[in-house]
Write a protein that holds these residues in place. Sequence first.
Motif: not given
Length: 171
Positions: A12, A16, A45, A59, A61-62, A131-135
């Motif tokens: 990760p 990044r 983003s 976008c 992040g969650r 919804e898209a992954g962790d974003h």
Amino acid sequence: MSTSVDAADFDPRDLRSAFSQFATGVTVVTTVTPEGERIGVTANSFTSLSMDPPLVLWCPGRHLRSLPAFETATHFAINVLASDQHQLSRQFAAGATDKFEGVPLREGVAGIPVLEGTLATFECETTARHEAGDHVIYIGQIVRYAHAAAAPLVFHGGSYHGTTTHSSEGS
């Protein structure tokens, strides 16, 4: 020299670092809750999506503490920062109680706060969330926009940078 990394070996932090090689502009995305609370976050983003109809996306992040405010908001503003506004980026990235303290504002459509003196602003009505992954991908239709001529604030490799202008015409 770059090294290829296969999906099974993704780290990760390294991923990044690879993402950070793409230079981006810097924005502050703002909205207002139904109760009138002003919300603002720094985001890179952001992109234009469509000219007809005029759409943009961003976008968050969650993990974003203010995400619930954006989930209930009908409108948001993208405030594109100029090269001399890196302090605004830091102010809206921090967890301050009132991120808007000392920031010149005007009221935009649906009461959203719009930052004064930015390179560009796009006041948008939220038209979709995905919804898209962790974003979460927010798509907004532009209701009003404004822009000025100035150098942009650029973020690359974890730091703010200036820009150099090059002609887009052949040499």
